[in-house]
Motif scaffolding. Structure first.
Motif, PDB file in Angstrom:
ATOM      1  N   MET A   1     -80.492 -31.333  39.648  1.00 23.42           N
ATOM      2  CA  MET A   1     -79.343 -32.217  39.606  1.00 23.42           C
ATOM      3  C   MET A   1     -78.175 -31.422  39.044  1.00 23.42           C
ATOM      4  SD  MET A   1     -78.857 -35.987  37.864  1.00 23.42           S
ATOM      5  CE  MET A   1     -80.145 -35.736  36.714  1.00 23.42           C
ATOM      6  N   GLN A   2     -77.043 -31.571  39.687  1.00 22.60           N
ATOM      7  CA  GLN A   2     -75.840 -30.860  39.275  1.00 22.60           C
ATOM      8  C   GLN A   2     -74.839 -31.853  38.689  1.00 22.60           C
ATOM      9  OE1 GLN A   2     -74.079 -28.585  42.458  1.00 22.60           O
ATOM     10  NE2 GLN A   2     -72.077 -28.616  41.484  1.00 22.60           N
ATOM     11  N   PHE A   3     -74.357 -31.570  37.465  1.00 19.89           N
ATOM     12  CA  PHE A   3     -73.346 -32.407  36.831  1.00 19.89           C
ATOM     13  C   PHE A   3     -71.966 -31.859  37.152  1.00 19.89           C
ATOM     14  CE2 PHE A   3     -76.909 -33.812  34.387  1.00 19.89           C
ATOM     15  CZ  PHE A   3     -76.576 -35.088  33.980  1.00 19.89           C
ATOM     16  N   GLU A   4     -71.055 -32.751  37.510  1.00 23.17           N
ATOM     17  CA  GLU A   4     -69.658 -32.386  37.722  1.00 23.17           C
ATOM     18  C   GLU A   4     -68.791 -33.377  36.965  1.00 23.17           C
ATOM     19  OE1 GLU A   4     -68.815 -32.418  41.901  1.00 23.17           O
ATOM     20  OE2 GLU A   4     -70.078 -30.670  42.306  1.00 23.17           O
ATOM     21  N   SER A   5     -67.680 -32.889  36.422  1.00 20.68           N
ATOM     22  CA  SER A   5     -66.748 -33.782  35.734  1.00 20.68           C
ATOM     23  C   SER A   5     -65.882 -34.506  36.753  1.00 20.68           C
ATOM     24  CB  SER A   5     -65.861 -33.002  34.769  1.00 20.68           C
ATOM     25  OG  SER A   5     -66.621 -32.538  33.687  1.00 20.68           O
ATOM     26  N   LEU A   6     -65.755 -35.803  36.585  1.00 17.59           N
ATOM     27  CA  LEU A   6     -64.872 -36.587  37.441  1.00 17.59           C
ATOM     28  C   LEU A   6     -63.416 -36.288  37.075  1.00 17.59           C
ATOM     29  CD1 LEU A   6     -64.665 -38.762  39.634  1.00 17.59           C
ATOM     30  CD2 LEU A   6     -64.729 -40.462  37.824  1.00 17.59           C
ATOM     31  N   ASP A   7     -63.140 -36.209  35.775  1.00 22.83           N
ATOM     32  CA  ASP A   7     -61.797 -35.922  35.271  1.00 22.83           C
ATOM     33  C   ASP A   7     -61.771 -34.457  34.825  1.00 22.83           C
ATOM     34  OD1 ASP A   7     -59.433 -35.653  33.787  1.00 22.83           O
ATOM     35  OD2 ASP A   7     -59.600 -37.646  32.902  1.00 22.83           O
ATOM     36  N   GLN A   8     -61.038 -33.634  35.532  1.00 21.39           N
ATOM     37  CA  GLN A   8     -61.003 -32.204  35.220  1.00 21.39           C
ATOM     38  C   GLN A   8     -60.373 -31.916  33.851  1.00 21.39           C
ATOM     39  OE1 GLN A   8     -62.683 -30.032  37.220  1.00 21.39           O
ATOM     40  NE2 GLN A   8     -63.256 -31.936  38.227  1.00 21.39           N
ATOM     41  N   LYS A   9     -59.523 -32.816  33.361  1.00 22.28           N
ATOM     42  CA  LYS A   9     -58.887 -32.611  32.043  1.00 22.28           C
ATOM     43  C   LYS A   9     -59.830 -32.947  30.897  1.00 22.28           C
ATOM     44  CE  LYS A   9     -55.227 -34.893  31.533  1.00 22.28           C
ATOM     45  NZ  LYS A   9     -54.046 -35.719  31.444  1.00 22.28           N
ATOM     46  N   ILE A  10     -60.691 -33.937  31.088  1.00 20.58           N
ATOM     47  CA  ILE A  10     -61.574 -34.410  30.023  1.00 20.58           C
ATOM     48  C   ILE A  10     -63.006 -34.424  30.548  1.00 20.58           C
ATOM     49  CG2 ILE A  10     -62.061 -36.263  28.384  1.00 20.58           C
ATOM     50  CD1 ILE A  10     -59.248 -35.134  28.066  1.00 20.58           C
ATOM     51  N   PRO A  11     -63.783 -33.389  30.244  1.00 20.88           N
ATOM     52  CA  PRO A  11     -65.169 -33.379  30.722  1.00 20.88           C
ATOM     53  C   PRO A  11     -66.015 -34.450  30.036  1.00 20.88           C
ATOM     54  CG  PRO A  11     -64.701 -31.419  29.411  1.00 20.88           C
ATOM     55  CD  PRO A  11     -63.424 -32.191  29.540  1.00 20.88           C
ATOM     56  N   PHE A  12     -67.081 -34.840  30.703  1.00 25.47           N
ATOM     57  CA  PHE A  12     -67.971 -35.876  30.187  1.00 25.47           C
ATOM     58  C   PHE A  12     -68.467 -35.539  28.787  1.00 25.47           C
ATOM     59  CE2 PHE A  12     -72.359 -37.738  30.061  1.00 25.47           C
ATOM     60  CZ  PHE A  12     -71.966 -39.065  29.967  1.00 25.47           C
ATOM     61  N   GLU A  13     -68.791 -34.281  28.544  1.00 29.33           N
ATOM     62  CA  GLU A  13     -69.286 -33.870  27.232  1.00 29.33           C
ATOM     63  C   GLU A  13     -68.259 -34.175  26.140  1.00 29.33           C
ATOM     64  OE1 GLU A  13     -69.210 -31.932  29.975  1.00 29.33           O
ATOM     65  OE2 GLU A  13     -71.336 -31.849  30.447  1.00 29.33           O
ATOM     66  N   ALA A  14     -66.977 -33.989  26.436  1.00 27.09           N
ATOM     67  CA  ALA A  14     -65.921 -34.307  25.469  1.00 27.09           C
ATOM     68  C   ALA A  14     -65.817 -35.814  25.264  1.00 27.09           C
ATOM     69  CB  ALA A  14     -64.580 -33.741  25.941  1.00 27.09           C
ATOM     70  N   GLN A  15     -65.997 -36.582  26.326  1.00 24.11           N
ATOM     71  CA  GLN A  15     -65.960 -38.037  26.199  1.00 24.11           C
ATOM     72  C   GLN A  15     -67.078 -38.519  25.278  1.00 24.11           C
ATOM     73  OE1 GLN A  15     -65.902 -39.144  30.499  1.00 24.11           O
ATOM     74  NE2 GLN A  15     -64.144 -40.365  29.809  1.00 24.11           N
ATOM     75  N   LEU A  16     -68.245 -37.920  25.381  1.00 24.10           N
ATOM     76  CA  LEU A  16     -69.372 -38.333  24.544  1.00 24.10           C
ATOM     77  C   LEU A  16     -69.121 -38.074  23.063  1.00 24.10           C
ATOM     78  CD1 LEU A  16     -72.456 -37.139  26.619  1.00 24.10           C
ATOM     79  CD2 LEU A  16     -71.850 -39.500  26.060  1.00 24.10           C
ATOM     80  N   GLN A  17     -68.238 -37.146  22.745  1.00 20.97           N
ATOM     81  CA  GLN A  17     -67.968 -36.796  21.349  1.00 20.97           C
ATOM     82  C   GLN A  17     -66.973 -37.749  20.676  1.00 20.97           C
ATOM     83  OE1 GLN A  17     -69.922 -34.540  19.897  1.00 20.97           O
ATOM     84  NE2 GLN A  17     -70.850 -34.460  21.920  1.00 20.97           N
ATOM     85  N   GLU A  18     -66.208 -38.503  21.469  1.00 24.32           N
ATOM     86  CA  GLU A  18     -65.223 -39.420  20.900  1.00 24.32           C
ATOM     87  C   GLU A  18     -65.931 -40.658  20.354  1.00 24.32           C
ATOM     88  OE1 GLU A  18     -61.215 -41.922  22.044  1.00 24.32           O
ATOM     89  OE2 GLU A  18     -62.096 -40.584  23.522  1.00 24.32           O
ATOM     90  N   LYS A  19     -65.625 -41.021  19.128  1.00 25.17           N
ATOM     91  CA  LYS A  19     -66.214 -42.206  18.499  1.00 25.17           C
ATOM     92  C   LYS A  19     -65.467 -43.439  19.008  1.00 25.17           C
ATOM     93  CE  LYS A  19     -68.718 -39.894  15.301  1.00 25.17           C
ATOM     94  NZ  LYS A  19     -69.463 -38.947  16.073  1.00 25.17           N
TER      95      LYS A  19
END
Length: 121
Positions: A1-19
């Motif tokens: 399975m290949q993960f790709e970011s939908l939003d190139q400015k804010i990757p999913f990994e960064a979204q997961l870090q926001e409280k």
């Protein structure tokens, strides 16, 4: 399975870090030709794990019409923290590795937005 970011400015990994408070995970899954049944089986295994995880409020899978090979999972979580804990669990990661080769996923987190007279947050 290949993960790709939908939003190139804010990757999913960064979204997961926001409280945050409640978040909606919108995960677009692009399925290679002929593998829909296998992907649906893998998704059911993943969804059962996630649905049992603390913080999961709901999940619903959608498929594009007219024979589309695109699935969209919409899941509501109490917070990014609860989603991150479930997503990073080694048991979940092992299950996620069971998808057939060529599957592309584009997870994205969002929050409800209030628009006066239309919808509430």
């Amino acid at each position: 399975m290949q993960f790709e970011s939908l939003d190139q400015k804010i990757p999913f990994e960064a979204q997961l870090q926001e409280k945050t408070g409640t978040v909606v995970l919108v995960n677009t899954v692009i399925v290679p030709d002929g593998l829909m049944d296998e992907v649906l089986e893998s998704w059911a295994v993943d969804a059962a794990f996630m649905k049992a995880a603390p913080g999961c409020i709901s999940t619903q899978l959608h498929r594009g019409t007219a024979g589309s090979d695109i699935l969209i999972n919409v899941a509501v979580w109490e917070s990014t923290e609860t989603l991150f804990k479930a997503f990073s669990d080694p048991e979940f990661q092992a299950k996620a590795a069971g998808y057939p080769e060529g599957v592309i996923v584009r997870p994205y987190l969002c929050e409800k937005v209030a628009v006066e007279g239309i919808c509430v947050a």
